[in-house]
Scaffold this motif. Structure first.
Motif, mmCIF file in Angstrom:
data_model
loop_
_atom_site.group_PDB
_atom_site.id
_atom_site.type_symbol
_atom_site.label_atom_id
_atom_site.label_comp_id
_atom_site.label_asym_id
_atom_site.label_seq_id
_atom_site.Cartn_x
_atom_site.Cartn_y
_atom_site.Cartn_z
ATOM 1 N N GLU A 277 0.850 -1.197 0.000
ATOM 2 C CA GLU A 277 0.000 0.000 0.000
ATOM 3 C C GLU A 277 0.879 1.239 0.000
ATOM 4 O OE1 GLU A 277 -4.227 -0.875 1.920
ATOM 5 O OE2 GLU A 277 -2.624 -1.164 3.375
ATOM 6 N N ILE A 278 0.666 2.080 -1.020
ATOM 7 C CA ILE A 278 1.368 3.365 -1.124
ATOM 8 C C ILE A 278 0.462 4.428 -0.532
ATOM 9 C CG2 ILE A 278 2.633 4.917 -2.635
ATOM 10 C CD1 ILE A 278 3.590 2.020 -2.796
ATOM 11 N N ILE A 279 0.929 5.077 0.520
ATOM 12 C CA ILE A 279 0.132 6.083 1.231
ATOM 13 C C ILE A 279 0.721 7.448 0.936
ATOM 14 C CG2 ILE A 279 -0.681 6.853 3.496
ATOM 15 C CD1 ILE A 279 0.185 3.799 4.281
ATOM 16 N N GLY A 280 -0.102 8.342 0.414
ATOM 17 C CA GLY A 280 0.401 9.673 0.064
ATOM 18 C C GLY A 280 -0.380 10.771 0.752
ATOM 19 N N VAL A 281 0.340 11.656 1.452
ATOM 20 C CA VAL A 281 -0.325 12.800 2.084
ATOM 21 C C VAL A 281 0.049 14.085 1.354
ATOM 22 C CG1 VAL A 281 -0.443 11.739 4.360
ATOM 23 C CG2 VAL A 281 1.544 13.120 3.764
ATOM 24 N N GLU A 282 -0.838 15.041 1.430
ATOM 25 C CA GLU A 282 -0.522 16.359 0.889
ATOM 26 C C GLU A 282 0.515 17.033 1.788
ATOM 27 O OE1 GLU A 282 -3.516 18.677 -1.134
ATOM 28 O OE2 GLU A 282 -5.047 17.272 -0.422
ATOM 29 N N ASN A 283 0.931 18.240 1.417
ATOM 30 C CA ASN A 283 2.069 18.848 2.103
ATOM 31 C C ASN A 283 1.779 19.140 3.573
ATOM 32 O OD1 ASN A 283 4.791 20.060 2.017
ATOM 33 N ND2 ASN A 283 3.690 21.945 2.483
ATOM 34 N N TRP A 284 2.719 18.719 4.406
ATOM 35 C CA TRP A 284 2.662 18.986 5.844
ATOM 36 C C TRP A 284 3.444 20.274 6.084
ATOM 37 C CZ3 TRP A 284 6.114 18.970 10.110
ATOM 38 C CH2 TRP A 284 5.504 18.847 11.373
ATOM 39 N N GLY A 285 2.737 21.392 6.124
ATOM 40 C CA GLY A 285 3.411 22.688 6.160
ATOM 41 C C GLY A 285 3.751 23.149 7.558
ATOM 42 N N HIS A 286 4.884 23.861 7.659
ATOM 43 C CA HIS A 286 5.251 24.511 8.909
ATOM 44 C C HIS A 286 4.566 25.865 8.983
ATOM 45 C CE1 HIS A 286 8.517 21.701 10.001
ATOM 46 N NE2 HIS A 286 8.680 21.591 8.696
ATOM 47 N N PRO A 287 4.040 26.264 10.147
ATOM 48 C CA PRO A 287 3.462 27.606 10.270
ATOM 49 C C PRO A 287 4.482 28.663 9.837
ATOM 50 C CG PRO A 287 3.026 26.292 12.227
ATOM 51 C CD PRO A 287 3.991 25.517 11.396
ATOM 52 N N PRO A 288 4.088 29.716 9.117
ATOM 53 C CA PRO A 288 2.699 30.108 8.832
ATOM 54 C C PRO A 288 2.146 29.519 7.545
ATOM 55 C CG PRO A 288 4.176 31.809 8.051
ATOM 56 C CD PRO A 288 5.056 30.727 8.634
ATOM 57 N N PHE A 289 2.814 28.525 6.956
ATOM 58 C CA PHE A 289 2.344 27.961 5.706
ATOM 59 C C PHE A 289 1.155 27.034 5.945
ATOM 60 C CE2 PHE A 289 6.946 28.738 5.008
ATOM 61 C CZ PHE A 289 6.788 29.787 4.120
ATOM 62 N N PRO A 290 0.283 26.909 4.943
ATOM 63 C CA PRO A 290 -0.932 26.103 5.106
ATOM 64 C C PRO A 290 -0.620 24.639 5.390
ATOM 65 C CG PRO A 290 -1.091 27.520 3.168
ATOM 66 C CD PRO A 290 0.324 27.609 3.642
ATOM 67 N N GLN A 291 -1.509 24.023 6.137
ATOM 68 C CA GLN A 291 -1.390 22.608 6.491
ATOM 69 C C GLN A 291 -2.421 21.825 5.671
ATOM 70 O OE1 GLN A 291 -0.173 19.547 7.403
ATOM 71 N NE2 GLN A 291 0.576 20.564 9.245
ATOM 72 N N TYR A 292 -1.927 21.076 4.690
ATOM 73 C CA TYR A 292 -2.814 20.328 3.808
ATOM 74 C C TYR A 292 -2.861 18.833 4.155
ATOM 75 C CZ TYR A 292 -2.360 24.505 0.821
ATOM 76 O OH TYR A 292 -2.358 25.787 0.338
#
Length: 400
Positions: A277-292
């Motif tokens: 299983e390939i698990i893909g998450v959107e970007n894990w941003g550091h504040p103040p950047f958006p958390q997707y």
């Protein structure tokens, strides 16, 4: 690609001026003939004024950079600044230290220190110049075995190729990507996994490169996630509709090139009757950047019997949310570029990115969980690679 905040402009340029001034005194200290000193002074400050003007033209108008779709001016400003200021910074530090020798009347040692640093600075200039002209086009293939506790024996010797941080806005043509594609196909990989930052800002940066991505072949498929640059957060848009249209266009182009884009979701691959299983998450941003990123959502449909590979762009996500919390033995990331610069000596590799990111490049392990951080294929900011060549990672998964 953000400009310097207005509150920091004077501090930034004040530091630049201090580096120029102290480096000037360091060089003068090594000269004795008055005429040579005078000519050097004229030449030094004339050149410094030109370089200072180039730097000012780029960073005193950050909106010009943020609204540009052609990055050549921005890359020129950054490259010239590196080439000029890094060697002078070394000279400035040496000059300050030499004052301590002079304080104790050890003038000879002060002069030796300055002369040695001057020679070192010339070497650094050559290294930066080489990295800008040639280093960014020198493909580095890293072949790495990863021994995994929960990898079934029937999946032993599974070959995974990882790409990351391509930043197509830094490519003048498709020659380098063609060479990369040919190299990938020589390994006949089972999987090709891309861990984000296809572009700098715009979907149109993929134009002209579609064939190279489509020709990358993997027996069990190609999978991709998005990086922080793929959302268009680093440029000015006329309205939110334009930004969303650009984002949608980029995702469509990635999938048209044969990659399955994973947006907080998982995908199944069956090899030798075993489930991967390939698990893909959107970007894990550091504040103040958006958390997707939503790792719980991405894991929701996975099964306990499968072997799992997690794709997450930022390696800090692994240390914060994955280790000892999520049952995934192999995570792939990118993002750091290893600062596109470093030192490699006697088999030891070091990058200043270490002081920013704990996991900045290569293979890491905690208990039975592994993280591999790809150093990136393209460039952003500095259009160069200084002793940190573009990386293509070939991972061979081994069963214990």
């Amino acid at each position: 690609m953000r400009g310097i905040p207005g509150s920091g402009v004077f501090i930034f340029f004040g530091l630049v001026f201090m580096i120029e001034l102290v480096a000037f005194f360091a060089i003068r200290q090594l000269l004795s003939h008055p005429k040579v000193k005078r000519k050097l002074s004229y030449g030094y400050w004339l050149m410094s004024a030109v370089l200072f003007g180039i730097l000012a033209s780029g960073f005193l108008n950050p909106e010009k950079i943020r609204e540009a779709s052609n990055y050549q001016f921005f890359y020129f400003v950054i490259s010239v600044s590196f080439f000029n200021l890094i060697p002078k910074l070394l000279l400035s530090v040496a000059f300050v230290l030499s004052l301590l020798f002079r304080l104790f009347k050890a003038r000879y040692y002060a002069r030796v220190m300055l002369m040695s640093t001057l020679i070192l600075s010339f070497g650094v200039m050559l290294s930066i110049g080489y990295g800008i002209v040639f280093g960014r086009k020198s493909l580095r293939v890293i072949e790495q075995e990863v021994h995994l506790e929960d990898l079934p024996k029937s999946l032993d010797k599974t070959v995974v190729v990882q790409l990351s941080d391509i930043h197509l806005g830094s490519f003048e043509n498709d020659d380098f990507l063609k060479r990369t594609t040919n190299t990938i196909n020589q390994f006949s990989p089972d999987l090709i996994l891309f861990t984000g930052d296809m572009v700098n800002n715009y979907a149109k940066e993929m134009n002209g490169f579609e064939d190279e991505f489509a020709e990358m072949n993997a027996a069990y498929g190609k999978f991709a996630i998005l990086g922080n640059h793929d959302y268009g957060d680093y440029t000015n848009w006329k309205n939110e509709l334009d930004k969303n249209s650009n984002h949608l266009a980029l995702m469509q182009k990635i999938e048209a090139a044969g990659f399955r884009l994973l947006l907080n979701e998982s995908a199944e691959v069956v090899k030798n009757n075993k489930l991967i299983e390939i698990i893909g998450v959107e970007n894990w941003g550091h504040p103040p950047f958006p958390q997707y990123a939503d790792l719980d959502l991405a894991m929701k449909d996975t099964t306990s019997e499968s072997f799992k590979i997690l794709l997450t762009h930022d390696p800090a996500h692994w240390g914060k949310k994955v280790v000892r919390e999520i049952p995934v033995s192999l995570t792939l990331s990118g993002h750091t570029h290893a600062a596109q610069s470093g030192v490699q000596l006697a088999g030891i590799e070091f990058s200043l990115m270490y002081f920013v990111q704990q996991y900045w490049g290569g293979l890491y392990q905690q208990d039975h969980q592994f993280l591999y951080v790809n150093r990136g294929l393209g460039c952003v900011g500095l259009l160069g690679r200084i002793e940190m060549a573009p990386e293509l990672t070939v991972l061979t998964l081994r069963s214990k």
